[in-house]
Design a protein around this motif. Structure first.
Motif, PDB file in Angstrom:
ATOM      1  N   LEU A   7       0.809  -1.213   0.000  1.00  0.00           N
ATOM      2  CA  LEU A   7       0.000   0.000   0.000  1.00  0.00           C
ATOM      3  C   LEU A   7       0.849   1.272   0.000  1.00  0.00           C
ATOM      4  O   LEU A   7       1.974   1.286   0.519  1.00  0.00           O
ATOM      5  N   ASP A   8       0.270   2.312  -0.555  1.00  0.00           N
ATOM      6  CA  ASP A   8       0.837   3.664  -0.484  1.00  0.00           C
ATOM      7  C   ASP A   8       2.276   3.722  -0.973  1.00  0.00           C
ATOM      8  O   ASP A   8       3.127   4.394  -0.381  1.00  0.00           O
ATOM      9  N   ASP A   9       2.534   3.042  -2.062  1.00  0.00           N
ATOM     10  CA  ASP A   9       3.864   3.062  -2.682  1.00  0.00           C
ATOM     11  C   ASP A   9       3.920   4.274  -3.604  1.00  0.00           C
ATOM     12  O   ASP A   9       3.956   4.155  -4.830  1.00  0.00           O
ATOM     13  N   TYR A  10       3.927   5.461  -3.004  1.00  0.00           N
ATOM     14  CA  TYR A  10       3.784   6.714  -3.749  1.00  0.00           C
ATOM     15  C   TYR A  10       4.777   6.829  -4.892  1.00  0.00           C
ATOM     16  O   TYR A  10       4.458   7.311  -5.979  1.00  0.00           O
ATOM     17  N   GLN A  11       6.015   6.409  -4.656  1.00  0.00           N
ATOM     18  CA  GLN A  11       7.069   6.565  -5.667  1.00  0.00           C
ATOM     19  C   GLN A  11       7.156   5.368  -6.609  1.00  0.00           C
ATOM     20  O   GLN A  11       7.996   5.348  -7.511  1.00  0.00           O
ATOM     21  N   ASP A  12       6.321   4.340  -6.395  1.00  0.00           N
ATOM     22  CA  ASP A  12       6.311   3.140  -7.239  1.00  0.00           C
ATOM     23  C   ASP A  12       7.687   2.471  -7.284  1.00  0.00           C
ATOM     24  O   ASP A  12       8.213   2.162  -8.347  1.00  0.00           O
ATOM     25  N   VAL A  13       8.267   2.247  -6.101  1.00  0.00           N
ATOM     26  CA  VAL A  13       9.604   1.672  -6.026  1.00  0.00           C
ATOM     27  C   VAL A  13       9.666   0.359  -5.250  1.00  0.00           C
ATOM     28  O   VAL A  13      10.677  -0.345  -5.294  1.00  0.00           O
ATOM     29  N   ALA A  14       8.613   0.011  -4.534  1.00  0.00           N
ATOM     30  CA  ALA A  14       8.673  -1.114  -3.599  1.00  0.00           C
ATOM     31  C   ALA A  14       9.084  -2.420  -4.265  1.00  0.00           C
ATOM     32  O   ALA A  14       9.939  -3.155  -3.751  1.00  0.00           O
ATOM     33  N   LEU A  15       8.492  -2.728  -5.396  1.00  0.00           N
ATOM     34  CA  LEU A  15       8.725  -4.034  -6.007  1.00  0.00           C
ATOM     35  C   LEU A  15      10.136  -4.161  -6.580  1.00  0.00           C
ATOM     36  O   LEU A  15      10.607  -5.277  -6.818  1.00  0.00           O
ATOM     37  N   GLY A  16      10.809  -3.030  -6.780  1.00  0.00           N
ATOM     38  CA  GLY A  16      12.173  -3.068  -7.303  1.00  0.00           C
ATOM     39  C   GLY A  16      13.248  -3.050  -6.231  1.00  0.00           C
ATOM     40  O   GLY A  16      14.435  -3.151  -6.545  1.00  0.00           O
ATOM     41  N   LEU A  17      12.841  -2.965  -4.970  1.00  0.00           N
ATOM     42  CA  LEU A  17      13.812  -2.853  -3.887  1.00  0.00           C
ATOM     43  C   LEU A  17      13.977  -4.135  -3.079  1.00  0.00           C
ATOM     44  O   LEU A  17      14.719  -4.156  -2.102  1.00  0.00           O
ATOM     45  N   ALA A  18      13.294  -5.193  -3.488  1.00  0.00           N
ATOM     46  CA  ALA A  18      13.416  -6.474  -2.777  1.00  0.00           C
ATOM     47  C   ALA A  18      12.956  -7.588  -3.707  1.00  0.00           C
ATOM     48  O   ALA A  18      12.383  -7.346  -4.782  1.00  0.00           O
ATOM     49  N   ASP A  19      13.197  -8.820  -3.300  1.00  0.00           N
ATOM     50  CA  ASP A  19      12.823  -9.997  -4.089  1.00  0.00           C
ATOM     51  C   ASP A  19      11.494 -10.543  -3.579  1.00  0.00           C
ATOM     52  O   ASP A  19      11.426 -11.211  -2.545  1.00  0.00           O
ATOM     53  N   TRP A  20      10.414 -10.258  -4.308  1.00  0.00           N
ATOM     54  CA  TRP A  20       9.064 -10.650  -3.914  1.00  0.00           C
ATOM     55  C   TRP A  20       8.628 -11.945  -4.605  1.00  0.00           C
ATOM     56  O   TRP A  20       7.432 -12.219  -4.716  1.00  0.00           O
ATOM     57  N   SER A  21       9.573 -12.767  -5.047  1.00  0.00           N
ATOM     58  CA  SER A  21       9.250 -13.885  -5.937  1.00  0.00           C
ATOM     59  C   SER A  21       8.394 -14.979  -5.287  1.00  0.00           C
ATOM     60  O   SER A  21       7.796 -15.780  -5.998  1.00  0.00           O
TER      61      SER A  21
END
Length: 314
Positions: A7-21
């Motif tokens: 939620l609230d990933d204002y800058q749209d960066v969350a998925l690129g900062l960790a391995d969510w696989s």
């Protein structure tokens, strides 16, 4: 795979900062101010990652999220999550680490910005306006009053001493020994700190004891030349009383990074008052903090999937 909403990933960066696989993750840039919209977006998710206190999770929300099994908050404290309701609904709540230096740095950005009128001077230059139309406030030799001298406040004190400021501090449980260890003098009480300080900076945790701690009476004690800085929690300072004091110029100005309602509504006077330097809750928003948040959020998710939850909030 379990479904995970960030939620609230204002800058749209969350998925690129960790391995969510290990999960099917989806991030949402927009803030869901209406609970109905939030429920519609995440109703089928078993995992939710919440950014700080941007989206509250009260008891009634857990009632509407029957699939939710894990809620991860960035940081190890989140007053907007009803932990008792989470337990009643069988939802595990975990947290992450957090870096304390970014809010220290932003605190000083606000202090310096106000003291040297950086925004109006920069705006005038861009607009072709007058060259030098303000006179800056000296910090050297002035008094910095810290309401709270914990992990963040003590580091703010270090910088204050580097500027040659006299640092005083107060909180309900602060001792002379602890204050001295941080290079500060213990103020006898909050009133004395407010009366004698040229810059007052708030660094307390929000609780029932600190909510509304600084109200109209307390603001009236401050020097008319003093600045108030709040990068902690908005509710520690009575917002209506602060707006009134700023409007009437009973204090020189305020540097604010936290607000009762976030995002701050368009047209709110804290967006427009000329003696307010306001930022959109940027205190913790740095690359190092974000990498810490999302890396450890994924660690929480992986541990939960493996049956051994970590960093569980009580």
């Amino acid at each position: 795979m379990l479904r995970c909403a960030v939620l609230d990933d204002y800058q749209d960066v969350a998925l690129g900062l960790a391995d969510w696989s290990r999960v099917r993750a989806e991030s949402f840039r927009e803030h869901f101010s209406r609970q109905d919209d939030l429920v519609a977006a995440i109703h089928d998710c078993e995992i939710v990652v919440a950014m700080r206190e941007r989206t509250p999770f009260p008891a009634e929300l857990f009632d509407r999220l029957p699939h939710l099994r894990l809620l991860v908050t960035t940081g190890m404290r989140n007053a907007s999550i009803d932990l008792a309701a989470a337990r009643e609904h069988g939802v595990t709540v975990c947290g992450t680490g957090s870096v304390s230096t970014p809010p220290v740095e932003l605190t000083w950005a606000l202090i310096l910005g106000l003291a040297r009128h950086l925004v109006p001077e920069s705006a005038a230059m861009r607009a072709g306006g007058p060259w030098q139309h303000t006179i800056g406030t000296d910090l050297h030799g002035r008094t910095l009053g810290l309401v709270g001298l914990g992990k963040i406040g003590s580091r703010v004190a270090e910088v204050g001493r580097a500027f040659g400021m006299d640092v005083v501090a107060w909180s309900a449980n602060l001792t002379e020994e602890r204050a001295a260890a941080c290079g500060a003098r213990l103020a006898p009480d909050l009133d004395a700190l407010l009366t004698g300080s040229d810059v007052v900076s708030v660094h307390l945790v929000l609780s029932e004891r600190t909510r509304g701690l600084i109200g109209a009476r307390e603001l009236a004690l401050m020097k008319p030349t003093a600045h108030l800085i709040n990068t902690a929690r908005a509710a520690i300072v009575d917002q209506d009383a602060l707006a009134s004091a700023l409007r009437a110029r009973r204090i020189a100005g305020a540097g604010l990074d936290v607000f009762d309602l976030e995002p701050l509504p368009e047209g709110h006077e804290f967006r427009t008052l000329p003696n307010v330097l306001a930022t959109p809750h940027l205190g913790y928003v740095t690359e190092l903090n974000y990498r810490t948040y999302f890396r450890e959020a994924v660690e929480d998710i992986d541990a939960f999937i493996d049956g051994t939850p970590i960093r569980v909030l009580s």
